[in-house]
Enzyme design. Structure first.
Site, PDB file in Angstrom:
ATOM      1  N   HIS A 312       0.864  -0.903   0.301  1.00 19.39           N
ATOM      2  CA  HIS A 312       0.322  -0.034  -0.021  1.00 19.39           C
ATOM      3  C   HIS A 312       0.948   1.016   0.149  1.00 19.39           C
ATOM      4  CE1 HIS A 312      -3.155   3.010   1.005  1.00 19.39           C
ATOM      5  NE2 HIS A 312      -4.386   1.938   0.584  1.00 19.39           N
ATOM      6  N   ASP A 370      -8.125  -5.438  -0.056  1.00 19.86           N
ATOM      7  CA  ASP A 370      -8.467  -6.536  -1.511  1.00 19.86           C
ATOM      8  C   ASP A 370      -8.211  -7.843  -0.705  1.00 19.86           C
ATOM      9  OD1 ASP A 370      -7.667  -3.423  -2.800  1.00 19.86           O
ATOM     10  OD2 ASP A 370      -9.532  -4.194  -2.661  1.00 19.86           O
TER      11      ASP A 370
END
Ligand code: SDX
Length: 435
Positions: A312, A370
């Protein structure tokens, strides 16, 4: 109009060639201070350069805050894991839009307004007919949500607070209807109309899974899990799709067209498309014994393969949403009797191995929102192709809250970045006969 809440926190001095410029520094409620470079070009004739905006604050916002080192995500100051455990998606929509938790009266009024906007214009159904049945639902969502601007183009004066509010309610209310229609169209089943007696997420599940031929009963455990998943996906600071919505909105474009732009950006596998890509990756790995092969590929600079659902831009610690997602995955898998889902076993094993591997430790790569969502959404009954459409459904409230904040920001102006030009110097045209 909203006034800036940034606080002066000194100055930064920048010297270059024969000029030195003093730039004001501001601090917010939390997070890094910012150096205000708005006058830099005027005073020094140079630009800053930050492709990917890794060190750039594009705006002032009071909606969501992420502490990437601590793995914290706050919606209007409330930790997302507390909201996931104690709130519901409609209440979180109110919070993101209006900045506070609603009292009972505010909640009832808001919920009713959303409910009364869930139907779409009957003409909108015609837009689906133009797509092949096997069109990706995100392609359909881009087209149909963009088409909404044709239905409200003459009633969206973005400078009128009341019309901004109505546009926000319409988008939050209609996205589930459109997402369900996209799913129904892809499987050749008739569209199911919303039912005003149902709650937001129950209504969506009914529109997605009911058929006219029989009664449909929503499983409350699964509805609660999906509602929680929507909360986790509702907003996330200035991510790529939110920045797309802000940039589109900065020109005064119709909010429906701006949300369609956000949907288009979210579709990318590096962003919202990662939930679909992560499930496909787990299916490709198949069994735990193949995990080392894929870990090696993820570390190989010459191999474009990345562990989807990992890493991320902001989180350099565990994504707090991934923890809640993992819990929802267990709840849903147990409820549907798939607690031994081999892909869940692979995911758990992959996480365990990756989090001990020095490559992932050194680069601070953790599971993101996700990583577990694909397994959960598949167990809820959605095909992989619908995963990002569900992300878009949930993120619409974040996009439109950020869009509203941008419009109401007195410092807002059309976004127009510059560049460093490395193309050809000026040269004269050469006629064809002389080339
Ligand atoms: C979402 O912004 C948001 O908030 C997004 C989101 C939201 O709610 O809106 O949180 C939703 O989009 C989550 C992210 C979903 N995407 C994925 O899971 C795709 C896989 N992840 C990567 O593509 C990547 O981690 C990104 C895109 C998420 C972040 O990329 P960055 O910040 O540009 O980081 P990077 O590409 O510069 O990576 C840093 C290093 C690189 O190695 P070096 O060049 O330094 O040697 O880490 C490596 C990368 O190669 N790396 C990975 C990796 N992610 C980064 N290596 C293997 N597998 C990965 N998943």
């Amino acid at each position: 109009m909203k006034q800036s809440k940034a606080v002066a926190a000194g100055t930064a001095r920048l010297s270059y060639a024969d000029s030195t410029v003093e730039l004001p520094v501001y601090s917010g409620t939390a997070g890094p201070h910012v150096i205000d470079i708005r006058k830099l070009y005027a005073e020094t004739d140079v630009f800053t350069y930050d492709p990917g905006f890794t060190s750039t604050a594009s705006c002032e916002s009071s909606i969501t805050f992420i502490d990437g080192d601590k793995g914290v995500c706050l919606y209007r100051g409330y930790p997302v894991d507390q909201l996931a455990a104690q709130s519901n998606f409609i209440e979180v929509c109110y919070l993101l839009l209006y900045g506070k938790l609603p009292n009972q009266q505010e909640m009832t009024t808001f919920d009713r307004s959303i409910t009364l906007h869930t139907m779409v214009h009957e003409q909108l159904a015609a837009f689906f007919r133009g797509f092949r049945r096997d069109a990706h639902p995100m392609a359909v969502m881009c087209g149909v949500v963009g088409a909404l601007s044709a239905f409200y183009h003459d009633s969206t004066d973005v400078n009128d607070p009341r019309q901004r509010d109505i546009a926000s309610h319409r988008l939050i209310a209609k996205l589930p209807t459109i997402a369900a229609m996209a799913y129904k169209y892809s499987i050749g089943q008739p569209f199911i109309y919303p039912l005003n007696s149902q709650g937001y997420t129950e209504n969506f599940m009914r529109m997605a899974f009911a058929v006219p031929a029989e009664e449909y009963k929503v499983n409350p455990i699964l509805a609660k899990a999906l509602d929680t998943i929507f909360i986790l996906h509702a907003d996330h600071e200035q991510n790529a799709s939110t920045s797309t919505v802000r940039l589109a909105g900065s020109s005064g474009a119709n909010p429906f067209a701006c949300i369609a732009a956000g949907i288009a950006c979210l579709w990318g596998p590096a962003h919202g498309g990662a939930n679909e890509a992560a499930l496909k990756m787990l299916e490709e790995i198949g069994t735990p014994d193949r995990i080392p092969e894929f870990i090696a590929r993820a570390k190989d600079k010459d191999d474009p393969f990345r562990l989807m659902g990992f890493g991320h831009r902001v989180y350099k610690n565990y994504d707090p949403r991934a923890k809640v997602m993992q819990k929802q995955a267990r709840i849903v898998l147990d409820e549907v009797g798939a607690h031994n889902d081999p892909l869940f076993q692979v995911a758990m094993e992959l996480e365990k191995i990756a989090l001990k591997d020095e490559y992932f430790v050194e680069k601070k790569l953790y599971p993101n929102v996700d990583f577990y969502s694909g397994i959960t959404l598949r167990a809820l009954g959605f095909p992989t192709s619908m995963f990002t459409a569900l992300f878009a459904l949930a993120r619409t409230v974040g996009w439109i809250a950020q869009w509203k904040e941008m419009i109401e920001d007195p410092h807002q102006k059309i976004g127009r970045p510059r560049q460093i030009y490395t193309g050809e110097p000026m040269r004269d045209y050469v006629p064809l006969a002389k080339r």
